[in-house]
Design an enzyme around this catalytic site. Structure first.
Site, PDB file in Angstrom:
ATOM      1  N   HIS A   9       0.862  -1.183   0.000  1.00 33.89           N
ATOM      2  CA  HIS A   9       0.000   0.000   0.000  1.00 33.89           C
ATOM      3  C   HIS A   9       0.904   1.240   0.000  1.00 33.89           C
ATOM      4  O   HIS A   9       2.140   1.128  -0.052  1.00 33.89           O
ATOM      5  CB  HIS A   9      -0.930  -0.027   1.216  1.00 33.89           C
ATOM      6  CG  HIS A   9      -0.231  -0.272   2.524  1.00 33.89           C
ATOM      7  ND1 HIS A   9       0.686   0.603   3.053  1.00 33.89           N
ATOM      8  CD2 HIS A   9      -0.287  -1.320   3.391  1.00 33.89           C
ATOM      9  CE1 HIS A   9       1.136   0.135   4.194  1.00 33.89           C
ATOM     10  NE2 HIS A   9       0.570  -1.046   4.423  1.00 33.89           N
ATOM     11  N   HIS A  24       4.012   1.313   2.346  1.00 36.80           N
ATOM     12  CA  HIS A  24       5.185   0.603   1.815  1.00 36.80           C
ATOM     13  C   HIS A  24       5.873   1.439   0.724  1.00 36.80           C
ATOM     14  O   HIS A  24       7.099   1.530   0.663  1.00 36.80           O
ATOM     15  CB  HIS A  24       4.770  -0.723   1.175  1.00 36.80           C
ATOM     16  CG  HIS A  24       4.176  -1.728   2.115  1.00 36.80           C
ATOM     17  ND1 HIS A  24       2.880  -2.152   2.021  1.00 36.80           N
ATOM     18  CD2 HIS A  24       4.714  -2.406   3.159  1.00 36.80           C
ATOM     19  CE1 HIS A  24       2.641  -3.056   2.959  1.00 36.80           C
ATOM     20  NE2 HIS A  24       3.736  -3.233   3.669  1.00 36.80           N
ATOM     21  N   GLY A  34       9.097   1.303   8.806  1.00 36.13           N
ATOM     22  CA  GLY A  34       8.040   2.253   9.137  1.00 36.13           C
ATOM     23  C   GLY A  34       7.929   2.500  10.631  1.00 36.13           C
ATOM     24  O   GLY A  34       8.069   1.576  11.432  1.00 36.13           O
ATOM     25  N   LYS A  55       5.242   3.106  11.863  1.00 38.47           N
ATOM     26  CA  LYS A  55       3.960   2.442  12.170  1.00 38.47           C
ATOM     27  C   LYS A  55       4.164   1.287  13.151  1.00 38.47           C
ATOM     28  O   LYS A  55       3.360   1.069  14.043  1.00 38.47           O
ATOM     29  CB  LYS A  55       3.361   1.946  10.846  1.00 38.47           C
ATOM     30  CG  LYS A  55       2.383   0.801  10.928  1.00 38.47           C
ATOM     31  CD  LYS A  55       1.016   1.279  11.343  1.00 38.47           C
ATOM     32  CE  LYS A  55      -0.050   0.236  11.128  1.00 38.47           C
ATOM     33  NZ  LYS A  55       0.157  -1.003  11.879  1.00 38.47           N
TER      34      LYS A  55
HETATM   35  P1  AMP Z   1       4.795  -5.200   6.515  1.00 37.73           P
HETATM   36  O1  AMP Z   1       4.602  -5.573   5.088  1.00 37.73           O
HETATM   37  O2  AMP Z   1       3.520  -4.959   7.249  1.00 37.73           O
HETATM   38  O3  AMP Z   1       5.751  -6.121   7.228  1.00 37.73           O
HETATM   39  O4  AMP Z   1       5.518  -3.779   6.503  1.00 37.73           O
HETATM   40  C1  AMP Z   1       6.734  -3.566   5.825  1.00 37.73           C
HETATM   41  C2  AMP Z   1       7.298  -2.237   6.224  1.00 37.73           C
HETATM   42  O5  AMP Z   1       6.370  -1.198   5.894  1.00 37.73           O
HETATM   43  C3  AMP Z   1       7.544  -2.129   7.749  1.00 37.73           C
HETATM   44  O6  AMP Z   1       8.772  -1.455   7.960  1.00 37.73           O
HETATM   45  C4  AMP Z   1       6.368  -1.320   8.210  1.00 37.73           C
HETATM   46  O7  AMP Z   1       6.629  -0.593   9.395  1.00 37.73           O
HETATM   47  C5  AMP Z   1       6.156  -0.386   7.031  1.00 37.73           C
HETATM   48  N1  AMP Z   1       4.794   0.148   7.039  1.00 37.73           N
HETATM   49  C6  AMP Z   1       3.641  -0.550   7.185  1.00 37.73           C
HETATM   50  N2  AMP Z   1       2.572   0.268   7.195  1.00 37.73           N
HETATM   51  C7  AMP Z   1       3.056   1.531   7.060  1.00 37.73           C
HETATM   52  C8  AMP Z   1       2.454   2.835   7.004  1.00 37.73           C
HETATM   53  N3  AMP Z   1       1.133   3.003   7.096  1.00 37.73           N
HETATM   54  N4  AMP Z   1       3.265   3.898   6.860  1.00 37.73           N
HETATM   55  C9  AMP Z   1       4.622   3.734   6.767  1.00 37.73           C
HETATM   56  N5  AMP Z   1       5.238   2.542   6.804  1.00 37.73           N
HETATM   57  C10 AMP Z   1       4.473   1.455   6.957  1.00 37.73           C
END
Ligand code: AMP
Length: 283
Positions: free
Chosen positions: A38, A41, A151, A153
């Site tokens: 999204h 990412h 992130g 987040k």
């Molecule tokens: P994930 O695919 O959920 O493991 O996330 C991959 C990376 O994207 C991680 O470093 C998360 O912290 C980051 N991330 C997920 N959601 C967001 C967001 N809304 N804003 C910024 N970074 C994000």
């Protein structure tokens, strides 16, 4: 203008490409993800693109960070759409290893971060951070990035990664990217796809609760328990009753604060229906 993006599944192929890039003197920026990409990412990828010659994004739904009862099987997957988005974001390499290649039979080594993985999210997800840190270490060793993007987040996750990088002397610069949100404040997350229309409306109250905490601090409130109980009240009013935790922590240690003094961050994990949402905000 969209670029071309190379899809790499094999570890040895990935290592060979890294070796070649290093030989050419190219810098490598790395963005680890679990896919279902999204705008959050893509913000990480955008920053990586600006920072280095070669941008590597991994898509790997890491089985070891899911508890047995968790959503590993139904975690959203959409590689075709992810690749189109990464092409547009001008990533160079998308690394999608298989679980078998990442965890071959007989592997025994784990990376542990001790007490940090037992608090907050770790208290309700006991093996989670051990799985996260182990896979990040493995990915760092395969991709050998100069810098890696995470992130804000996932505040506890990025905190633990910074700790690990420092403790284990990884020559990787960690860049933390602010949270990307929907118009109503809901933090973007792959798991938001699970929410029904009604749940989606409810979900934005998590951000409202964090904003309430910020407002209370601004207006002079100094008691963490007063602030967290007002947050709970707000969440209940919007229909959120299952709360894993709400904590006000020192952002430099993750320890819960006894009084609001200096920098404080509010962290929360709640359930909306069968979906677990996490978010955090500097107060
Ligand atoms: P994930 O695919 O959920 O493991 O996330 C991959 C990376 O994207 C991680 O470093 C998360 O912290 C980051 N991330 C997920 N959601 C967001 C967001 N809304 N804003 C910024 N970074 C994000």
């Amino acid at each position: 203008m969209a670029g071309t993006v190379k899809l790499v599944r094999s570890l040895t192929k990935m290592q060979a490409l890294v070796k070649r890039a290093k030989r050419r003197g190219q810098s490598i920026a790395f963005v680890p993800t679990m896919g279902a990409l999204h705008a959050g990412h893509l913000k990480l990828v955008e920053q990586a693109r600006r920072a280095a010659d070669l941008v590597v994004v991994s898509i790997f739904i890491n089985p070891t960070q899911f508890e047995p009862q968790e959503d590993l099987k139904k975690y959203p997957r959409n590689l075709v759409r992810d690749l189109a988005r990464l092409r547009k974001a001008r990533a160079d390499i998308v690394f999608c290893p298989t679980a078998k290649a990442m965890y071959p039979a007989g592997a025994k080594t784990w990376v542990e971060v001790g007490q940090l993985s037992e608090i907050l999210c770790g208290r309700v997800r006991p093996g989670h951070f051990r799985g996260v840190i182990t896979v990040v270490v493995k990915l760092f060793n395969i991709v050998r990035p100069d810098m890696a993007f995470f992130g804000e987040k996932d505040f506890q996750q990025q905190f633990i990664i910074c700790q690990m990088v420092s403790d284990l002397n990884f020559p990787v610069k960690i860049v933390i990217v602010p949270t990307v949100r929907e118009a109503d404040g809901l933090a973007l997350s792959s798991r938001n796809a699970y929410l029904s229309k009604q749940e989606r409306r409810t979900a934005s109250s998590l951000y409202r609760a964090l904003r309430l905490a910020r407002q209370l601090v601004k207006s002079g409130e100094r008691s963490p328990s007063v602030i967290t109980s007002r947050m709970r009240q707000l969440l209940r009013r919007y229909g959120i009753t299952r709360i894993d935790y709400i904590a006000l922590v020192d952002p430099l240690t993750l320890a819960e604060v006894k009084q609001i003094r200096g920098r404080v961050r509010a962290l929360a994990a709640v359930w909306v229906g069968r979906t677990r949402l996490t978010d955090n905000l500097a107060l």
